[in-house]
Design an enzyme around this catalytic site. Structure first.
Site, PDB file in Angstrom:
ATOM      1  N   GLU A  17       0.845  -1.203   0.000  1.00 51.95           N
ATOM      2  CA  GLU A  17       0.000   0.000   0.000  1.00 51.95           C
ATOM      3  C   GLU A  17       0.880   1.252   0.000  1.00 51.95           C
ATOM      4  O   GLU A  17       1.887   1.309   0.705  1.00 51.95           O
ATOM      5  CB  GLU A  17      -0.895   0.011   1.246  1.00 51.95           C
ATOM      6  N   THR A  48      -4.011   4.880  -1.372  1.00 51.64           N
ATOM      7  CA  THR A  48      -5.070   5.376  -0.482  1.00 51.64           C
ATOM      8  C   THR A  48      -5.608   6.718  -0.981  1.00 51.64           C
ATOM      9  O   THR A  48      -5.040   7.347  -1.882  1.00 51.64           O
ATOM     10  CB  THR A  48      -4.586   5.518   0.981  1.00 51.64           C
ATOM     11  N   ASP A 109     -12.816   8.173   7.686  1.00 57.85           N
ATOM     12  CA  ASP A 109     -12.896   8.425   9.131  1.00 57.85           C
ATOM     13  C   ASP A 109     -13.735   9.659   9.414  1.00 57.85           C
ATOM     14  O   ASP A 109     -13.823  10.564   8.585  1.00 57.85           O
ATOM     15  CB  ASP A 109     -11.490   8.591   9.718  1.00 57.85           C
ATOM     16  N   TYR A 148     -12.538  -5.534   9.805  1.00 57.42           N
ATOM     17  CA  TYR A 148     -11.849  -5.255  11.070  1.00 57.42           C
ATOM     18  C   TYR A 148     -11.831  -6.481  11.974  1.00 57.42           C
ATOM     19  O   TYR A 148     -12.814  -6.733  12.690  1.00 57.42           O
ATOM     20  CB  TYR A 148     -12.560  -4.080  11.773  1.00 57.42           C
ATOM     21  N   HIS A 152     -14.632  -2.707  14.245  1.00 61.54           N
ATOM     22  CA  HIS A 152     -14.440  -1.274  13.975  1.00 61.54           C
ATOM     23  C   HIS A 152     -14.650  -0.517  15.288  1.00 61.54           C
ATOM     24  O   HIS A 152     -15.557  -0.846  16.056  1.00 61.54           O
ATOM     25  CB  HIS A 152     -15.456  -0.818  12.917  1.00 61.54           C
ATOM     26  N   LYS A 275       7.576   3.307   1.794  1.00 58.62           N
ATOM     27  CA  LYS A 275       8.970   3.020   2.171  1.00 58.62           C
ATOM     28  C   LYS A 275       9.501   1.847   1.336  1.00 58.62           C
ATOM     29  O   LYS A 275       9.335   0.677   1.717  1.00 58.62           O
ATOM     30  CB  LYS A 275       9.027   2.658   3.661  1.00 58.62           C
TER      31      LYS A 275
HETATM   32  P1  FAD Z   1     -18.229   1.279   7.062  1.00 58.50           P
HETATM   33  O1  FAD Z   1     -18.223  -0.017   6.363  1.00 58.50           O
HETATM   34  O2  FAD Z   1     -19.287   2.254   6.724  1.00 58.50           O
HETATM   35  O3  FAD Z   1     -18.228   0.967   8.642  1.00 58.50           O
HETATM   36  C1  FAD Z   1     -18.053   2.025   9.593  1.00 58.50           C
HETATM   37  C2  FAD Z   1     -18.857   1.699  10.842  1.00 58.50           C
HETATM   38  O4  FAD Z   1     -20.259   1.749  10.545  1.00 58.50           O
HETATM   39  C3  FAD Z   1     -18.625   0.293  11.409  1.00 58.50           C
HETATM   40  O5  FAD Z   1     -18.755   0.378  12.796  1.00 58.50           O
HETATM   41  C4  FAD Z   1     -19.760  -0.538  10.811  1.00 58.50           C
HETATM   42  O6  FAD Z   1     -20.088  -1.670  11.593  1.00 58.50           O
HETATM   43  C5  FAD Z   1     -20.878   0.480  10.782  1.00 58.50           C
HETATM   44  N1  FAD Z   1     -21.826   0.289   9.680  1.00 58.50           N
HETATM   45  C6  FAD Z   1     -21.549  -0.113   8.415  1.00 58.50           C
HETATM   46  N2  FAD Z   1     -22.655  -0.138   7.663  1.00 58.50           N
HETATM   47  C7  FAD Z   1     -23.678   0.272   8.480  1.00 58.50           C
HETATM   48  C8  FAD Z   1     -25.071   0.475   8.277  1.00 58.50           C
HETATM   49  N3  FAD Z   1     -25.639   0.227   7.085  1.00 58.50           N
HETATM   50  N4  FAD Z   1     -25.799   0.923   9.326  1.00 58.50           N
HETATM   51  C9  FAD Z   1     -25.242   1.178  10.543  1.00 58.50           C
HETATM   52  N5  FAD Z   1     -23.911   0.982  10.783  1.00 58.50           N
HETATM   53  C10 FAD Z   1     -23.143   0.555   9.763  1.00 58.50           C
HETATM   54  N6  FAD Z   1      -9.504   6.007   5.180  1.00 58.50           N
HETATM   55  C11 FAD Z   1      -9.256   7.004   4.280  1.00 58.50           C
HETATM   56  O7  FAD Z   1      -9.607   8.177   4.536  1.00 58.50           O
HETATM   57  N7  FAD Z   1      -8.634   6.741   3.087  1.00 58.50           N
HETATM   58  C12 FAD Z   1      -8.234   5.493   2.738  1.00 58.50           C
HETATM   59  O8  FAD Z   1      -7.678   5.290   1.663  1.00 58.50           O
HETATM   60  C13 FAD Z   1      -8.475   4.412   3.667  1.00 58.50           C
HETATM   61  N8  FAD Z   1      -8.113   3.136   3.372  1.00 58.50           N
HETATM   62  C14 FAD Z   1      -8.407   2.106   4.254  1.00 58.50           C
HETATM   63  C15 FAD Z   1      -8.081   0.788   3.916  1.00 58.50           C
HETATM   64  C16 FAD Z   1      -8.363  -0.264   4.804  1.00 58.50           C
HETATM   65  C17 FAD Z   1      -7.997  -1.684   4.428  1.00 58.50           C
HETATM   66  C18 FAD Z   1      -8.958   0.010   6.054  1.00 58.50           C
HETATM   67  C19 FAD Z   1      -9.232  -1.109   7.032  1.00 58.50           C
HETATM   68  C20 FAD Z   1      -9.302   1.321   6.395  1.00 58.50           C
HETATM   69  C21 FAD Z   1      -9.035   2.377   5.501  1.00 58.50           C
HETATM   70  N9  FAD Z   1      -9.387   3.705   5.803  1.00 58.50           N
HETATM   71  C22 FAD Z   1      -9.132   4.721   4.899  1.00 58.50           C
HETATM   72  C23 FAD Z   1     -10.009   4.032   7.091  1.00 58.50           C
HETATM   73  C24 FAD Z   1     -11.565   3.930   7.001  1.00 58.50           C
HETATM   74  O9  FAD Z   1     -12.056   4.998   6.228  1.00 58.50           O
HETATM   75  C25 FAD Z   1     -12.092   3.983   8.447  1.00 58.50           C
HETATM   76  O10 FAD Z   1     -11.745   2.819   9.135  1.00 58.50           O
HETATM   77  C26 FAD Z   1     -13.560   4.328   8.596  1.00 58.50           C
HETATM   78  O11 FAD Z   1     -13.781   4.665   9.970  1.00 58.50           O
HETATM   79  C27 FAD Z   1     -14.533   3.204   8.259  1.00 58.50           C
HETATM   80  O12 FAD Z   1     -14.547   2.934   6.926  1.00 58.50           O
HETATM   81  P2  FAD Z   1     -15.399   1.663   6.363  1.00 58.50           P
HETATM   82  O13 FAD Z   1     -15.319   1.769   4.900  1.00 58.50           O
HETATM   83  O14 FAD Z   1     -14.946   0.419   7.010  1.00 58.50           O
HETATM   84  O15 FAD Z   1     -16.846   2.082   6.879  1.00 58.50           O
END
Ligand code: FAD
Length: 291
Positions: A17, A48, A109, A148, A152, A275
Site C-alpha cells: 500500500e 489510499t 474516518d 476489522y 471497527h 517506504k
Molecule cells: P463502514 O463499512 O461504513 O463501517 C463504519 C462503521 O459503521 C462500522 O462500525 C460498521 O459496523 C458500521 N456500519 C456499516 N454499515 C452500516 C449500516 N448500514 N448501518 C449502521 N452501521 C453501519 N480512510 C481514508 O480516509 N482513506 C483510505 O484510503 C483508507 N483506506 C483504508 C483501507 C483499509 C484496508 C482500512 C481497514 C481502512 C481504511 N481507511 C481509509 C479508514 C476507514 O475509512 C475507516 O476505518 C472508517 O472509519 C470506516 O470505513 P469503512 O469503509 O470500514 O466504513
C-alpha cells in the site's frame, strides 16, 4: 487486471500500500517512492485516498502511473462520508476514464466536525452507500471493502460489525482487506466467524511493519489494534534506536506473514507506507518462500 482474477491464483504473494502526498510540493518524492515499490513487482498496489479528498487527483495519478509504466495491477481507494453526491460521481467518472479496474470503497474516518454535524444531512453514511453508487454508475469495477478483525472502533459488538460487513459484500464487494493486526490469532478467529456468517469472498490480511517507535502510539490510536506482549517488549527494548527498531519491526512483520502463509493465506497486503526499503527487505526475507 481485476484483483478477483489474481486471487484465484494459488501462488503466495505480497501486495503493497502507498499513500498520495498531502501537499503538491511533495508529489515528486512520493511518486519516486511508489515507483521504487512498483519496480519490486508486487502482486498489486493499493493507493489510499487522502482523508477529505484534498489531493484526490494524486490517488489516480499514482495508480495510473504504476499500472502503465510498471504493469502492476492497482487498487484505487475512494471515500465518501465528507463528500457530496456530485463530487463522488465526478471521482467515479475520473476513475473510469483513467481505466481504473479496482476500487476500494470506504466510508472514511469521521473528523470532529463531522461527528458534531447533523447526520440526517449526510449524503453517504456508510461504505455500503458508496458501493451502491459504484454499482449504479454502470462501470464494471472490481470493488473491495474494509474489514476489522478486532471490530471497527465505532461498533458496539462483533456480531453487529459482521452483519454490516455482510451487507457490504451483498451490495457488491468482491473482496475485503483487513485493518492491521499484530496477533494472527485475531485474524483466524475473525475468518472463522465471517465464514460462518456466510461471507465467502477473499479476505486479504493487512500487515503493518512498525519501523519506528513513535509510529506505535499513532498506529494503535488509528486502528485500536491489540499489542501482544511480544510486540510490546520489542518496542520497549528497541523503540529508541531507529535502526534496531526498523530491523525488529521488519522481522516481526515477516514472522506474521510466514505464519499467515503457513495457515493457508495466499496474498498478504503490506502497509508499506511509501517506504521502498522496507518493502524490499520484507521481500528479501521471504525470497525462498515466495519463489
Ligand atoms: P463502514 O463499512 O461504513 O463501517 C463504519 C462503521 O459503521 C462500522 O462500525 C460498521 O459496523 C458500521 N456500519 C456499516 N454499515 C452500516 C449500516 N448500514 N448501518 C449502521 N452501521 C453501519 N480512510 C481514508 O480516509 N482513506 C483510505 O484510503 C483508507 N483506506 C483504508 C483501507 C483499509 C484496508 C482500512 C481497514 C481502512 C481504511 N481507511 C481509509 C479508514 C476507514 O475509512 C475507516 O476505518 C472508517 O472509519 C470506516 O470505513 P469503512 O469503509 O470500514 O466504513
Amino acid at each position: 487486471m481485476k484483483l478477483t482474477e489474481l486471487f484465484k491464483n494459488d501462488t503466495l504473494s505480497l501486495s503493497f500500500e502507498v499513500f498520495p502526498p498531502k501537499t503538491d510540493t511533495a508529489f515528486e518524492s512520493v511518486k519516486v517512492a511508489t515507483e521504487e515499490i512498483a519496480a519490486l513487482h508486487p502482486s498489486f498496489m493499493s493507493v489510499t485516498y487522502g482523508a477529505g479528498g484534498g489531493t484526490s487527483q494524486y490517488t489516480l495519478e499514482i495508480a495510473k502511473n504504476i499500472k502503465k509504466n510498471y504493469g502492476v495491477p492497482t487498487l484505487a481507494h475512494l471515500t465518501c462520508v465528507s463528500s457530496t453526491r456530485q463530487t463522488v460521481r465526478e471521482r467515479i467518472g475520473q476513475m473510469r476514464e483513467a481505466g481504473i479496474e479496482n476500487v476500494m470503497a470506504l466510508r472514511g474516518d469521521l473528523t470532529p466536525e463531522l461527528v458534531s454535524s447533523d447526520r440526517s444531512r449526510w449524503v453517504y453514511r456508510h461504505a455500503v452507500d458508496l458501493i451502491h453508487e459504484l454499482k449504479e454508475s454502470g462501470a464494471d469495477f472490481c470493488i473491495g471493502g474494509a474489514c476489522y478483525p478486532e471490530i471497527h472502533p465505532e461498533s458496539s459488538d462483533q456480531r453487529e460489525d459482521i452483519r454490516y460487513l455482510k451487507e457490504k459484500v451483498d451490495a457488491g464487494c468482491s473482496f475485503l482487506t483487513t485493518q492491521m493486526f499484530f496477533d494472527n490469532n485475531l485474524l483466524y478467529n475473525f475468518l472463522y466467524k465471517i465464514r460462518e456468517a456466510g461471507i465467502t469472498v477473499p479476505v486479504i490480511p493487512g500487515v503493518m511493519p512498525i519501523t519506528n517507535g513513535n509510529q506505535v502510539a499513532r498506529a494503535i490510536e488509528l486502528s485500536g489494534s491489540f499489542m501482544p506482549q511480544r510486540f510490546k517488549s520489542l518496542v520497549d527494548k528497541f523503540g529508541h534506536s531507529p535502526d534496531a527498531m526498523k530491523q525488529a519491526g521488519i522481522a516481526y512483520a515477516t514472522d506474521q506473514i510466514i505464519d499467515l502463509f503457513a495457515n493457508g493465506i495466499k496474498n498478504v497486503h503490506v502497509y508499506s507506507m511509501n517506504k521502498p526499503d522496507v518493502a524490499k527487505k520484507i521481500l528479501e526475507n521471504l525470497s525462498d518462500i515466495l519463489g
